[in-house]
Design a protein around this motif. Structure first.
Motif, PDB file in Angstrom:
ATOM      1  N   GLN A 190      -7.535   5.124   2.853  1.00  0.00           N
ATOM      2  CA  GLN A 190      -7.059   4.346   1.716  1.00  0.00           C
ATOM      3  C   GLN A 190      -6.174   3.192   2.149  1.00  0.00           C
ATOM      4  OE1 GLN A 190      -6.390   7.614   2.380  1.00  0.00           O
ATOM      5  NE2 GLN A 190      -6.050   8.760   0.462  1.00  0.00           N
TER       6      GLN A 190
ATOM      7  N   ALA B 178      -0.125   9.266   0.188  1.00  0.00           N
ATOM      8  CA  ALA B 178      -1.123  10.298  -0.099  1.00  0.00           C
ATOM      9  C   ALA B 178      -1.033  11.423   0.924  1.00  0.00           C
ATOM     10  CB  ALA B 178      -2.516   9.688  -0.105  1.00  0.00           C
TER      11      ALA B 178
ATOM     12  N   GLN C 299      -4.997  11.555   4.258  1.00  0.00           N
ATOM     13  CA  GLN C 299      -5.388  10.182   4.585  1.00  0.00           C
ATOM     14  C   GLN C 299      -6.905  10.118   4.809  1.00  0.00           C
ATOM     15  OE1 GLN C 299      -3.579   7.306   4.684  1.00  0.00           O
ATOM     16  NE2 GLN C 299      -1.862   8.498   3.852  1.00  0.00           N
ATOM     17  N   THR C 300      -7.558   9.270   3.959  1.00  0.00           N
ATOM     18  CA  THR C 300      -9.023   9.106   4.083  1.00  0.00           C
ATOM     19  C   THR C 300      -9.412   7.634   4.152  1.00  0.00           C
ATOM     20  OG1 THR C 300      -9.192   9.200   1.658  1.00  0.00           O
ATOM     21  CG2 THR C 300      -9.537  11.268   2.876  1.00  0.00           C
TER      22      THR C 300
ATOM     23  N   GLU D 251      -0.875   4.432  -1.428  1.00  0.00           N
ATOM     24  CA  GLU D 251      -1.908   4.968  -0.539  1.00  0.00           C
ATOM     25  C   GLU D 251      -1.301   5.652   0.677  1.00  0.00           C
ATOM     26  OE1 GLU D 251      -1.842   2.071  -1.888  1.00  0.00           O
ATOM     27  OE2 GLU D 251      -3.740   1.666  -2.909  1.00  0.00           O
TER      28      GLU D 251
ATOM     29  N   CYS E 143       0.828  -1.219   0.000  1.00  0.00           N
ATOM     30  CA  CYS E 143       0.000   0.000   0.000  1.00  0.00           C
ATOM     31  C   CYS E 143       0.859   1.264   0.000  1.00  0.00           C
ATOM     32  CB  CYS E 143      -0.924   0.002   1.210  1.00  0.00           C
ATOM     33  SG  CYS E 143      -1.852  -1.515   1.447  1.00  0.00           S
TER      34      CYS E 143
ATOM     35  N   VAL F 202     -14.798   3.995   4.110  1.00  0.00           N
ATOM     36  CA  VAL F 202     -14.995   3.721   2.687  1.00  0.00           C
ATOM     37  C   VAL F 202     -16.418   3.236   2.438  1.00  0.00           C
ATOM     38  CG1 VAL F 202     -14.234   2.341   0.715  1.00  0.00           C
ATOM     39  CG2 VAL F 202     -12.544   3.260   2.336  1.00  0.00           C
TER      40      VAL F 202
ATOM     41  N   GLU G 151      -8.220   0.331   3.663  1.00  0.00           N
ATOM     42  CA  GLU G 151      -8.943  -0.368   2.602  1.00  0.00           C
ATOM     43  C   GLU G 151      -8.006  -1.255   1.797  1.00  0.00           C
ATOM     44  OE1 GLU G 151     -12.396  -1.423   0.616  1.00  0.00           O
ATOM     45  OE2 GLU G 151     -12.081  -0.295   2.470  1.00  0.00           O
ATOM     46  N   CYS G 152      -6.811  -0.726   1.543  1.00  0.00           N
ATOM     47  CA  CYS G 152      -5.809  -1.507   0.803  1.00  0.00           C
ATOM     48  C   CYS G 152      -5.454  -2.779   1.555  1.00  0.00           C
ATOM     49  CB  CYS G 152      -4.586  -0.639   0.568  1.00  0.00           C
ATOM     50  SG  CYS G 152      -3.154  -1.513  -0.104  1.00  0.00           S
TER      51      CYS G 152
END
Length: 1139
Positions: A987, A981, A984-985, A978, A975, A1024, A990-991
């Motif tokens: 990701q 980034a 951070q949201t 991600e 990841c 997510v 989720e990865c």
């Protein structure tokens, strides 16, 4: 001394040539005695004439009616024609003056003519007929001068009296006559009545009778007086003189010098030594009233001045130093002032009152007391004070006490006061050591000359500082005592030149050791000093309180409060502050400090030679100093804390920041610590320069050594410290003691705080200031010194940057440092206002979002507004850092700790048992609570806090320390994009969920499975999924309250309901979650019934499983019923059989 007369202590008048008055009457039938006796023919023929040679016949014979003339004598005719102008030949006295003033080797007169002149002068000064001439010429003058009118007739005393009083003679002919007689008398010491008798033994002892052996020039005998004068001067300059001039001869020598003080022609040795120099330097200076002497004195150190003249002038100056009456102009100008202020006791010439130093001290005392001294006298005093400063050899005490030091350190620097300044430099410790007696002699000379009253007295200083005065002090009148103060104010500035700096500090060293030498200070403070410090007059000393201790007494009273009483007047206090400001520039200008701290300065501060470094060094080593030095430095530092303007160098460096931010408090006459507080508050403004910031920080560091060094803190909390924290001295310890007391009173809800309100307010200020620099927290700094060197070496101390650096590398720190940093973070989280970096970075956001928030809830408020669109990115980043820190240990989250105080020991006791004090639990307790949240077993308050944490960590993996610790490799490999980034949201989380099957590490896999488990409890913890299904939740589950998995169950039912159409993205995400939960159920069996029920409800085969479970339960129920009937029948049969 006078011709055949008695000694008088009167000031002589000018010496002018009597040419016309006596030349106009040589051929009268009945000529007066002046011509027909001593002037007409050589009288007294046949009388003894001194050394024994008889006069030529023509000189002894009677004169014709036309009168006898020197120019017609055969033995002198050739010399007269060769050397004297023709118009003077008819006047015997004019010829006499012409011939006796010849000293050039090429023009010397014959020995026979010399002898004739000797007899002629001797007859003139001893012939009683001369008295009759005096009575005729000076008739009205004699009547005016009572002492001369009372002289007996025929004794020869009248002329002597008139010579003594010639300064008071106003009658022209009489004045000219007596002046000419004086010139004749002083041409040879043997003509001065009584001089030969008084000094005959001394002449032989000093071998002054054969100065020019082999020469027959009778006029060279004027050098006998010069020889005796040198002997007299030398005696004063020797500690154990083998040759001592008798008292009678001393009186005679000084009397001769006094009588020759108005006309330099009368000092025959000086006249011949300086005749060419007089033409060179003083050609236009009229003879008389000592004007030629003064002119020559002023040019004494000119390069073109001959050495023989300079030596002669120096000898005369030394005589003036012994008896001020040897200076005609000084004695005349100051006569009335000396009498008015009782400085002139009619006594022996060698008495104390006759010394120049006594006269200067006495009159200076009158000036300093505000008495009126005539401008003429003050002008003369200025000249002679300057003379003493220019030439050290004029002060016998300097010669006696400093001979070795001069030879060793200052040889070859005789001119223009350079020797004295060289000695001053040695005293300051810049060129070696100086004996105590030499130091005392220098101090005495400085007091006598008083250069503090007028800088021009010190020629070396005047010349060195001329350019500085013209630029920096041009607004001050020349000669004003404030010039020195102005120079001190510009010390170490761009306007100051190096040579002036050295000369100024050398002089100030001595001025600082006697408060009276600062004219302005003495004038403004003499009343206060007398009232409070028991001082005496300006030129008087006191054994009770020496001059050097008076200023210490004054400044102790300067900073007293009104309650303490006995304060200084406002004018005096302003002057004391001025002096303190100036002395702070150099430790050597503070006598008490230098004396008490001499050993410590050498031990700790020998390499600290830059401006102001010595005092800073002593303050840095305060705990290491000897007791006396520590007390002095402590008192001075305490004084600085009240009035930081004493630190002149710091104030100069901080001038821009003061003008911009602190001008209001800087203008206050009473500082009371406000200015330093303002500088500390603005220490990190962009206008702040490096020098000012360093100076302010140093003062802050010094303050930590003793709470008394913080004036406002001391005044606010003095009583509280004495009551609650006795025997505690260090400021940091006092702050901790008082803070602990305040905290305990707050926690216990005490009705009345033990710490006063004013102290609590100032205590808060001190606590906040201490957070800015790790060095202001000594225990933390000492614990982390090595770590700072290893990991934060290039990080500045200010703005709490070192502290922030240590927080970021906390895992790498040494155990002791780690523990201290953890303790600091715990304190900051409990009181976020103490988090300097957070408060600084989020200052504007706090004003926007949390203006009314309590300081304890500041971070909580910022967290709630973290995701606002107007939130400053830097502040948002800082909030995230603090959240990461909080999630490492529940103890760093006071809100969570309070909400879950019952849940933590109930569910996570095994973790607490393994925990160590002051060491992070790396999020283990929070992870434990998260699992219980999923099981819906937490108390409502704790559940609310955990939900927030789960929501926040679901958006930013960095907020989950366990996940970050166990999955760091997987995040990097699976990841990376991600994780990189900017925003951070969720990701990364989720990865990791998507790549669950690729995760090999068991601990990481377990953390991801825990995330999946937590997400079942509430859709809000799965950002997510929540984002994808937000619209569907609004449409289909709006009536269902969030929490405890209720909205998640609603979505699952909607997914299975064929009639409900979900958004494609929501449907896709839900199906993905079902697959993940199914996999999770396989690899992670349920740990309890609740966990099992949750897995069933979320399983894709939920209906099948529920059907199987229902059938199973029904079968078990039927079997139970059947077994129950059989059991009941058997029991009845057994009962029947017993019956």
């Amino acid at each position: 001394m006078a011709p055949c007369g008695r000694v008088r202590s009167r000031c002589p008048g000018p010496a002018l040539l009597l040419l016309l008055a006596l030349a106009a009457r040589p051929a009268a039938p009945s000529p007066p005695a002046a011509l027909s006796g001593p002037g007409g023919a050589p009288p007294g023929a046949g009388q003894p004439v001194g050394p024994g040679a008889a006069a030529p016949r023509s000189a002894r014979g009677g004169g014709s009616g036309s009168g006898w003339k020197l120019s017609e004598e055969a033995v002198c005719r050739e010399d007269v024609v060769r050397l004297c102008s023709k118009h003077s030949w008819a006047n015997n006295l004019a010829v006499l003056e012409c011939l006796q003033d010849v000293r050039e080797p090429d023009n010397e007169i014959s020995s026979d003519c010399n002898h004739l002149l000797w007899n002629y002068k001797l007859n003139l000064t001893t012939d009683p007929k001369f008295e009759s001439v005096a009575r005729e010429v000076c008739k009205s003058t004699i009547a005016e001068i009572k002492e001369c009118a009372d002289e007996p007739v025929g004794k020869g005393f009248l002329v002597s009296c008139l010579v003594d009083h010639r300064g008071n003679i106003t009658e022209y002919q009489c004045h000219q006559y007596i002046t000419k007689m004086t010139a004749i008398i002083f041409s040879d010491y043997r003509l001065i009545c009584g001089f030969m008798d008084d000094c005959k033994a001394d002449i032989n002892l000093l071998k002054c009778g054969s100065i020019r052996p082999g020469e027959k020039d009778a006029h060279s005998q004027g050098e006998v007086v010069a020889c005796l004068e040198k002997g007299l001067v030398k005696e004063a300059e020797e500690t154990d003189s083998r040759i001592q001039v008798s008292d009678q001869c001393k009186k005679a020598i000084l009397r001769v010098a006094e009588l020759s003080s108005d006309d330099f022609h009368l000092d025959r040795h000086l006249y011949f030594a300086c005749r060419d120099d007089r033409e060179r330097f003083c050609e236009n200076t009229q003879a008389g009233e000592g004007r030629v002497y003064k002119c020559l004195f002023n040019h004494k150190f000119e390069e073109s001045m001959s050495e023989k003249c300079r030596d002669a002038l120096t000898t005369r100056q030394k005589l003036i130093a012994q008896d001020y009456k040897v200076s005609y102009s000084l004695a005349k100008s100051c006569k009335s002032d000396l009498k008015k202020y009782r400085c002139n006791v009619e006594n022996l010439p060698r008495s104390r009152e006759a010394r120049l130093s006594y006269l200067l001290m006495c009159l200076e005392s009158a000036v300093h007391r505000g008495r009126q001294v005539s401008s003429e006298c003050q002008g003369e005093m200025l000249d002679y004070r300057r003379m003493l400063m220019e030439d050290f050899s004029l002060s016998p005490e300097i010669i006696l006490s400093c001979r070795g030091e001069i030879e060793h350190h200052c040889s070859g620097l005789h001119r223009k006061g350079r020797t004295l300044h060289c000695l001053m430099k040695v005293v300051r410790g810049e060129k070696g050591n100086l004996g105590l007696s030499c130091q005392q002699a220098l101090q005495t000379l400085i007091q006598e000359t008083d250069p503090g009253a007028d800088y021009r007295i010190d020629r070396a200083l005047n010349e060195a500082c001329e350019s500085v005065i013209q630029t920096a002090c041009k607004h001050i009148r020349s000669g004003d005592p404030m010039i020195l103060s102005c120079l001190m104010e510009h010390l170490y500035t761009e306007k100051m030149v190096e040579d002036c700096e050295h000369r100024l500090l050398e002089l100030q060293y001595f001025i600082s050791r006697d408060w009276k030498l600062d004219t302005v200070l003495y004038r403004k403070c003499q009343g206060d000093a007398s009232r409070l410090c028991h001082t005496h007059g300006w030129n008087e000393t006191s054994e009770v309180i020496p001059a050097g201790a008076v200023f210490s007494c004054l400044y102790r009273h300067a900073y007293r409060t009104e309650e303490q009483g006995r304060r200084l007047s406002r004018e005096c206090r302003a002057e004391v502050q001025r002096i303190l400001h100036q002395r702070a520039m150099d430790v050597k200008l503070d006598p008490t400090l230098q004396n008490k701290c001499m050993i410590d300065l050498g031990k700790w501060c020998s390499e600290k030679t830059e401006t102001g470094q010595e005092l800073e060094c002593l303050q840095d080593h305060l705990d290491d100093l000897v007791s006396n030095c520590r007390d002095v430095v402590g008192n001075l530092t305490e004084l600085e804390s009240e009035d930081i303007q004493i630190e002149a160098l710091l104030m100069r460096a901080c001038e821009p920041i003061i003008q911009t931010f602190c001008h209001e408090v800087a203008d206050n006459q009473i500082d009371s610590g406000d200015l330093m507080e303002c500088l500390i508050q603005n220490k990190h403004q962009k206008e702040m320069n490096e020098k000012c910031a360093i100076g302010v920080t140093h003062f802050q560091l010094v303050q930590m050594k003793d709470f008394r060094f913080s004036y406002k803190f001391k005044m606010a909390c003095k009583e509280d410290v004495l009551k609650l924290c006795p025997n505690i001295k260090k400021k940091v310890d006092v702050v901790i003691c008082l803070s602990t007391t305040v905290r305990n009173d707050t926690l216990q809800d005490a009705k009345e705080h033990r710490v006063s309100l004013k102290c609590r307010k100032q205590l808060r200020v001190e606590e906040l200031e201490m957070t800015e620099d790790i060095r202001l927290e000594p225990e933390l700094y000492e614990a982390c010194k090595s770590d700072i060197k290893n990991y934060c070496q290039n990080v500045p101390y200010g703005n709490a940057q070192i502290i922030e650096c240590l927080k970021e590398i906390k895992k790498q720190l040494s155990t002791r440092c780690h523990q201290k940093v953890f303790k600091l973070q715990e304190t900051e989280m409990m009181d976020p206002e103490l988090d300097y970096t957070l408060m600084r970075v989020c200052k504007q956001m706090i004003k926007r979002f949390c203006p009314e928030a309590d300081s304890k809830n500041m971070l909580q408020c910022l967290k709630q507004n973290k995701n606002s669109e107007v939130m400053d990115p830097k502040c948002k980043q800082m909030i995230t850092k603090r959240q990461i820190t909080q999630n490492t240990d529940y103890r760093l989250n006071p809100v969570l700790r309070k909400a879950c105080k019952a849940d933590i020991p109930k569910f996570c006791q095994n973790i607490l048992n393994r925990a160590k004090d002051d060491t992070e639990l790396e999020g283990q307790v929070i992870s434990c609570l998260k699992l219980k949240y999923a099981d819906q077993r937490l108390s409502p308050d704790c559940e609310d806090q955990i939900r927030v944490i789960i929501q926040e960590s679901a958006l930013d993996y960095r907020l989950d320390p366990q996940l970050q610790m166990h999955c760091s490799d997987e995040i990097s490999s699976l990841c990376a994009e991600e994780a990189a980034a900017q925003e951070q949201t969720g990701q990364v989380e989720e990865c990791l969920k998507v790549n669950l099957l690729k995760i090999k590490t068991e601990m990481c896999k377990k953390e991801v499975l825990n995330m999946l488990k937590e997400s079942k409890a509430d859709i809000f913890v799965d950002p997510v999924l929540h984002t994808a299904c937000a619209l569907d939740i609004k449409h289909h589950c709006a009536a269902i309250p969030p929490g405890r998995g209720r909205q998640m169950s609603c979505l699952m039912e909607a997914l299975e309901d064929k009639r409900v159409r979900l958004q494609p993205e929501c449907k896709k995400r839900l199906n993905d979650r079902i697959e993940m939960w199914s996999y999770a159920a396989k690899v992670a069996p349920a740990e309890g019934f609740s966990d099992l029920a949750m897995q069933v409800m979320t399983s894709p085969s939920k209906n099948y499983i529920l059907s199987v479970i229902t059938v199973g339960i029904c079968v078990l129920f039927l079997i139970g019923l059947m077994c129950g009937r059989i059991t009941k029948r058997v029991t009845r049969e057994l009962k029947d059989s017993y019956n």
